[in-house]
Every structure is written in C-alpha cells, then in structure tokens.
Design a protein around this motif. Structure first.
Motif: not given
Length: 86
Positions: A43-49
């Motif tokens: 799963x690709x983990x989103x990087x929170x900006x």
C-alpha cells in the motif's frame, strides 16, 4: 496463505484479513513490483504535507526575551528534561 482467483479483467479481491491488517480501504493506492516470478504489492502511504505554522507551539522556552529557532539546541533541551528517546 490465501488463494484468490483473477477475474476476466485481471482483478483480484484482497482477503479481508489482509486488508484490515494493512489498513487498505477503498481508494488506497497500491504499488506493484515484480521480483523474479513473484509479485510484491505494497500500500502506498500518503505523506501529509505540513506548513511551518503547523509546528507553532511545539517548542517552548521559559527564558525571558526574544528567542529564535537558531538559539534552540535540541540535544541540550533533551538533557535538561531527562528525555533520552531518539
């Protein structure tokens, strides 16, 4: 190990136990990687900006006067509080 069947469209259903354990929900993006004769799926983990102002208030200085971030020594602050976590 779970066995699933590939549909005519090349789709598979990820078993519920695996989806729950990895936090895969509808809309989750998956990365596929070929390793020899195996497929690795992650799963690709989103990087929170974040913005600089999101960190406001995280650092506190009880000394009087105007202070700048350049004046702050993280290692010294950790020694003073006894916090030796990485």
């Amino acid at each position: 190990m779970s066995t699933v069947t590939v549909s005519d469209k090349g789709q598979v259903v990820i078993p519920a136990a695996i989806r729950h354990r990895l936090g895969i929900e509808p809309g989750t993006k998956l990365d596929f990687e070929l390793e020899g004769d195996c497929i690795r799926v992650r799963p690709r983990r989103a990087i929170k900006r974040t913005r600089p102002e999101d960190g406001y208030g995280m650092l506190r200085c009880d000394q009087p006067g105007e202070r700048r971030l350049d004046d702050f020594d993280v290692a010294e602050a950790m020694r003073e509080t006894g916090d030796d976590r990485p």
